[in-house]
Design a protein around this motif. Structure first.
Motif, mmCIF file in Angstrom:
data_model
loop_
_atom_site.group_PDB
_atom_site.id
_atom_site.type_symbol
_atom_site.label_atom_id
_atom_site.label_comp_id
_atom_site.label_asym_id
_atom_site.label_seq_id
_atom_site.Cartn_x
_atom_site.Cartn_y
_atom_site.Cartn_z
ATOM 1 N N VAL A 19 -4.216 -11.412 3.292
ATOM 2 C CA VAL A 19 -5.306 -10.448 3.501
ATOM 3 C C VAL A 19 -6.601 -11.166 3.886
ATOM 4 O O VAL A 19 -7.378 -10.659 4.698
ATOM 5 C CB VAL A 19 -5.487 -9.571 2.244
ATOM 6 N N LEU A 24 -2.207 -7.072 7.590
ATOM 7 C CA LEU A 24 -2.216 -5.635 7.340
ATOM 8 C C LEU A 24 -1.116 -5.211 6.374
ATOM 9 O O LEU A 24 -0.016 -5.768 6.388
ATOM 10 C CB LEU A 24 -2.013 -4.886 8.660
ATOM 11 N N ASP A 25 -1.419 -4.213 5.579
ATOM 12 C CA ASP A 25 -0.439 -3.497 4.754
ATOM 13 C C ASP A 25 0.531 -4.367 3.969
ATOM 14 O O ASP A 25 1.750 -4.223 4.107
ATOM 15 C CB ASP A 25 0.355 -2.520 5.631
ATOM 16 N N VAL A 27 3.015 -5.370 1.203
ATOM 17 C CA VAL A 27 3.850 -4.630 0.260
ATOM 18 C C VAL A 27 4.909 -5.593 -0.271
ATOM 19 O O VAL A 27 5.404 -6.444 0.462
ATOM 20 C CB VAL A 27 4.487 -3.379 0.914
ATOM 21 N N VAL A 44 4.125 -8.546 5.189
ATOM 22 C CA VAL A 44 2.780 -8.331 5.728
ATOM 23 C C VAL A 44 2.876 -8.301 7.245
ATOM 24 O O VAL A 44 3.833 -8.812 7.832
ATOM 25 C CB VAL A 44 1.769 -9.411 5.276
ATOM 26 N N THR A 96 3.043 -6.552 14.207
ATOM 27 C CA THR A 96 3.096 -5.114 13.910
ATOM 28 C C THR A 96 4.244 -4.409 14.646
ATOM 29 O O THR A 96 4.841 -3.480 14.105
ATOM 30 C CB THR A 96 1.763 -4.426 14.245
ATOM 31 N N ARG A 99 7.435 -5.178 12.753
ATOM 32 C CA ARG A 99 7.435 -4.460 11.476
ATOM 33 C C ARG A 99 7.831 -3.002 11.680
ATOM 34 O O ARG A 99 8.610 -2.451 10.906
ATOM 35 C CB ARG A 99 6.073 -4.547 10.808
ATOM 36 N N GLU A 105 10.545 -2.035 4.899
ATOM 37 C CA GLU A 105 10.182 -1.177 3.766
ATOM 38 C C GLU A 105 11.223 -0.084 3.560
ATOM 39 O O GLU A 105 11.530 0.275 2.432
ATOM 40 C CB GLU A 105 8.816 -0.511 3.976
ATOM 41 N N LYS A 109 13.238 0.405 0.054
ATOM 42 C CA LYS A 109 12.432 1.426 -0.625
ATOM 43 C C LYS A 109 12.976 1.824 -1.995
ATOM 44 O O LYS A 109 12.231 2.331 -2.829
ATOM 45 C CB LYS A 109 12.292 2.662 0.254
#
Length: 125
Positions: A19, A24-25, A27, A44, A96, A99, A105, A109
């Motif tokens: 970060v 970004l984002d 998790v 990330v 991105t 991703r 994710e 999940k």
């Protein structure tokens, strides 16, 4: 079985470093019950190849300062999806577009999310 405290600490340090380089984002998932090879997957994203490289370097530097060495690094030639293996934690730094395409994710999940703590970069850093 749940992720070890060391794995959680590695994920938190890596996420903060990412970060700080404007990743970004972030998790993280506790995959310890599904995989025998690691406890946590941290994911990330970065908006371009140069940023992917900067995020990867920042993560490795921050973890080295914490006494954690990278065991394996893959994908750094193209800097579209770089995997950093720290044994207890595996970090995926993805462009991105990668991703969105691979949607890790979605695959993980069902695994418990890991609290990454405060991730906002300090003002002036």
């Amino acid at each position: 079985m749940t992720a070890s405290p060391k794995a959680v600490e590695i994920a938190q340090i890596a996420a903060r470093a990412a970060v700080a380089k404007l990743a970004l984002d972030p998790v993280a998932f506790d995959v310890s019950e599904r995989l025998a090879i690691t406890d946590i997957f941290l994911i990330v994203a970065a908006t371009n190849e140069r940023q992917v490289g900067a995020v990867v370097d920042a993560i490795e530097e921050a973890l080295l300062e914490a006494g954690v060495k990278t065991v394996r690094r893959e994908g750094d030639r193209e800097n579209r999806w770089v995997l950093l293996d720290f044994l207890e934690t595996v970090v995926h730094v993805q462009h991105t577009e990668e991703r969105a395409l691979y949607a890790l994710e979605r695959l993980w999940k069902d695994c418990p999310a890991i609290d990454l703590g405060e991730l906002e970069p300090a003002i002036g850093s």
